[in-house]
Design a protein around this motif. Structure first.
Motif, PDB file in Angstrom:
ATOM      1  N   THR A  56      -3.532  -2.131  -5.413  1.00  0.00           N
ATOM      2  CA  THR A  56      -3.455  -0.867  -4.681  1.00  0.00           C
ATOM      3  C   THR A  56      -4.670  -0.676  -3.782  1.00  0.00           C
ATOM      4  O   THR A  56      -4.546  -0.282  -2.617  1.00  0.00           O
ATOM      5  CB  THR A  56      -3.341   0.310  -5.662  1.00  0.00           C
ATOM      6  N   TYR A  89      -4.451  -3.184  -0.856  1.00  0.00           N
ATOM      7  CA  TYR A  89      -3.442  -2.750   0.121  1.00  0.00           C
ATOM      8  C   TYR A  89      -3.965  -1.589   0.967  1.00  0.00           C
ATOM      9  O   TYR A  89      -3.750  -1.543   2.182  1.00  0.00           O
ATOM     10  CB  TYR A  89      -2.165  -2.347  -0.626  1.00  0.00           C
ATOM     11  N   ARG A  90      -4.667  -0.671   0.331  1.00  0.00           N
ATOM     12  CA  ARG A  90      -5.215   0.457   1.085  1.00  0.00           C
ATOM     13  C   ARG A  90      -6.260  -0.007   2.093  1.00  0.00           C
ATOM     14  O   ARG A  90      -6.283   0.463   3.246  1.00  0.00           O
ATOM     15  CB  ARG A  90      -5.843   1.467   0.119  1.00  0.00           C
ATOM     16  N   LYS A 138       1.483   7.513   7.220  1.00  0.00           N
ATOM     17  CA  LYS A 138       1.027   6.761   6.052  1.00  0.00           C
ATOM     18  C   LYS A 138       2.023   6.850   4.906  1.00  0.00           C
ATOM     19  O   LYS A 138       2.023   5.995   4.013  1.00  0.00           O
ATOM     20  CB  LYS A 138      -0.335   7.294   5.599  1.00  0.00           C
ATOM     21  N   THR A 139       2.851   7.878   4.951  1.00  0.00           N
ATOM     22  CA  THR A 139       3.870   8.002   3.901  1.00  0.00           C
ATOM     23  C   THR A 139       4.785   6.795   3.870  1.00  0.00           C
ATOM     24  O   THR A 139       5.166   6.306   2.802  1.00  0.00           O
ATOM     25  CB  THR A 139       4.684   9.274   4.124  1.00  0.00           C
ATOM     26  N   ASN A 190       3.971   3.723   4.819  1.00  0.00           N
ATOM     27  CA  ASN A 190       3.202   2.609   4.256  1.00  0.00           C
ATOM     28  C   ASN A 190       3.307   2.592   2.739  1.00  0.00           C
ATOM     29  O   ASN A 190       3.617   1.561   2.127  1.00  0.00           O
ATOM     30  CB  ASN A 190       1.731   2.719   4.666  1.00  0.00           C
ATOM     31  N   TRP A 191       3.036   3.724   2.141  1.00  0.00           N
ATOM     32  CA  TRP A 191       3.020   3.794   0.682  1.00  0.00           C
ATOM     33  C   TRP A 191       4.435   3.828   0.101  1.00  0.00           C
ATOM     34  O   TRP A 191       4.636   3.428  -1.048  1.00  0.00           O
ATOM     35  CB  TRP A 191       2.228   5.021   0.237  1.00  0.00           C
ATOM     36  N   TYR A 192       5.396   4.272   0.882  1.00  0.00           N
ATOM     37  CA  TYR A 192       6.779   4.228   0.404  1.00  0.00           C
ATOM     38  C   TYR A 192       7.237   2.776   0.252  1.00  0.00           C
ATOM     39  O   TYR A 192       7.812   2.407  -0.776  1.00  0.00           O
ATOM     40  CB  TYR A 192       7.696   4.970   1.369  1.00  0.00           C
ATOM     41  N   PHE A 230       5.334   0.258  -0.164  1.00  0.00           N
ATOM     42  CA  PHE A 230       4.527  -0.294  -1.253  1.00  0.00           C
ATOM     43  C   PHE A 230       5.151   0.036  -2.603  1.00  0.00           C
ATOM     44  O   PHE A 230       5.266  -0.829  -3.485  1.00  0.00           O
ATOM     45  CB  PHE A 230       3.107   0.276  -1.152  1.00  0.00           C
ATOM     46  N   ALA A 231       5.574   1.287  -2.787  1.00  0.00           N
ATOM     47  CA  ALA A 231       6.171   1.700  -4.062  1.00  0.00           C
ATOM     48  C   ALA A 231       7.506   1.006  -4.300  1.00  0.00           C
ATOM     49  O   ALA A 231       7.801   0.567  -5.424  1.00  0.00           O
ATOM     50  CB  ALA A 231       6.342   3.221  -4.081  1.00  0.00           C
TER      51      ALA A 231
END
Length: 467
Positions: free
Chosen positions: A111, A114-115, A144-145, A147-149, A151-152
């Motif tokens: 995590t 990735y960030r 950025k949502t 990006n992390w979506y 990722f999840a």
């Protein structure tokens, strides 16, 4: 003497006297002039000396600046060393606590990496390709949502696959988890499709090229970071030794490369990393080979390290038992007759066989990869940092930079370990979980009831009471 002769004689003497007086005055003037000009030359010399000193002082920094720089380097070395021991201690502590904590550590590291990597790309400072009133004054069109979506969703798919594979006996026996196991892939694809649609809806006419570039970059980051971490987690589930020892070899190679480099290093190795030397690279290679055999041989004695995970609740203090993988079983190699005589004379006793474990031969392969190939992950990261003109990827670890600076070689080593283990070492046996998966997925409810009756009849025929 006549009056005219006396007068001429007198004028002749006066002329000589005047010439001598004028000569004397000219000599005195020259002496005076030289005396007056001498201080000027001395002053010129004295003025030249401070100028040269000013140049030297301009070239050489003041002593106070040198002391401050030296103090800063000393403080950085102390901080780096302190946090090195903190990381090693925390790593060992989590290792003793169990597999779950090691998996959480890997997920935390991925995590942070990735960030740090995705933070290098942003559209906040991008210049629009065309003037668009709709985008003027608004937020970054790449949220950025998203990006992390992605990722999840990627983590959900990969770790779900691992859970289903390694815990079939739990997943397919629990009615509440059965929908998750049987529909996992279609759920994952649906979630990804939602993210893809969200990306298309976020496209702005003035930033199309940048947005598609970032879309590709995010997916490349997921491939290099999340997929690699998924393989590392699989190594943990296959047995902690397949994670602990390869990771230790990378750390060992890095340490020995630093030691040999500062002691014998003279020849630069690669332009991307000017501090890397050929002497350090070669010295670390042989040191890692020796270290790998000793280190791996010690840990292969413990079932906690070698057994595949069956229960996530175990720790180093649990009584773990399993049938050992054949690579951990000791064998004896019969020494060739001439060598037998030589060793017997040197050691003073008869030596006919040498005990060994096949795992030790695999350790040499891991050490070679950790010494010759894994460092190129660090070189890749160095080139990446040069491309963005940054010194470190972040500051999450004091004295060490970002998490990416510490994990660049570990990702490559983890993927190699998984591919090597699954191709050459893993045993493929029929397990209760695999049979249960086939029953639940391939048989109807009536067929499952019929199988249970047949199995109960078989157990009773063997004299085993069933309920």
């Amino acid at each position: 003497m006549t009056t005219g002769g006396l007068a001429s004689r007198t004028s002749y003497i006066e002329g000589k006297y005047m010439e001598r007086a004028s000569a004397t005055e000219s000599e005195e003037d020259q002496i005076e002039d030289s005396a007056q000009s001498q201080p000027e030359r001395s002053d010129h010399k004295t003025r030249d000396v401070p100028r040269s000193r000013d140049v030297e002082q301009a070239i050489k920094p003041p002593a106070t600046e040198q002391d401050a720089e030296r103090t800063k380097k000393r403080q950085n070395l102390v901080t780096r060393t302190l946090w090195t021991f903190i990381m090693i201690g925390g790593f060992i502590g989590l290792l003793l606590m169990g597999h779950v904590y090691m998996i959480i550590l890997v997920m935390l590291c991925q995590t942070l990496v990735y960030r740090e990597v995705t933070a290098l790309f942003s559209l906040k400072g991008a210049t629009p390709e065309s003037f668009d009133v709709e985008t003027k004054g608004k937020k970054d069109p790449w949220s950025k949502t998203l990006n992390w979506y992605f990722f999840a969703v990627t983590n959900y798919f990969l770790y779900g696959e691992s859970i289903i594979y390694y815990f079939k006996h739990v997943v397919f026996a629990d009615g509440q988890l059965l929908p998750f196991a049987t529909n996992h892939r279609i759920i994952s694809f649906t979630l990804y499709t939602i993210g893809f649609m969200g990306f298309v809806m976020s496209l702005k006419r003035a930033y199309l090229k940048q947005q598609f570039g970032l879309f590709c970059w995010v997916h490349m980051s997921l491939l290099l970071i999340v997929v690699s971490s998924h393989f590392i987690v699989n190594n943990i589930l296959e047995g902690l030794i397949w994670f602990w020892v390869p990771a230790s070899l990378v750390i060992c190679n890095d340490v020995f490369a630093y030691i040999w480099g500062i002691t014998l290093g003279r020849t630069p190795l690669i332009k991307l990393s000017p501090k890397k030397t050929v002497e350090g690279f070669v010295g670390a290679f042989w040191s890692t080979l020796i270290f790998s055999v000793a280190w791996g041989t010690y840990f292969m004695r413990f079932n906690y390290m070698t057994c595949p995970v069956h229960d996530l609740g175990v720790s180093a203090w649990s009584q773990v038992k399993c049938a050992p993988n054949p690579v951990f079983v000791w064998h004896e190699w019969t020494i060739w007759a001439p060598l037998r005589v030589f060793f017997s004379q040197v050691l003073g006793r008869s030596i006919t066989v040498i005990p060994y474990a096949p795992y030790q031969l695999h350790l040499l392969v891991f050490a070679i990869f950790a010494s010759l190939v894994a460092p190129f992950g660090g070189f890749f990261a160095s080139g990446f940092k040069r491309a963005f003109n940054i010194k470190d990827f972040g500051h999450s670890i004091p004295g060490h930079g970002g998490m990416t600076d510490r994990m660049d070689c570990q990702f490559l080593m983890g993927v190699f370990t998984y591919v090597y283990y699954s191709s050459l070492i893993r045993e493929h046996h029929v397990t209760v979980g695999s049979i249960l998966q086939m029953i639940v997925s391939g048989l109807t409810l009536e067929e499952q009831l019929e199988l249970m009756k047949d199995l109960r009849r078989y157990m009773q025929g063997r004299g085993i009471m069933t309920v």
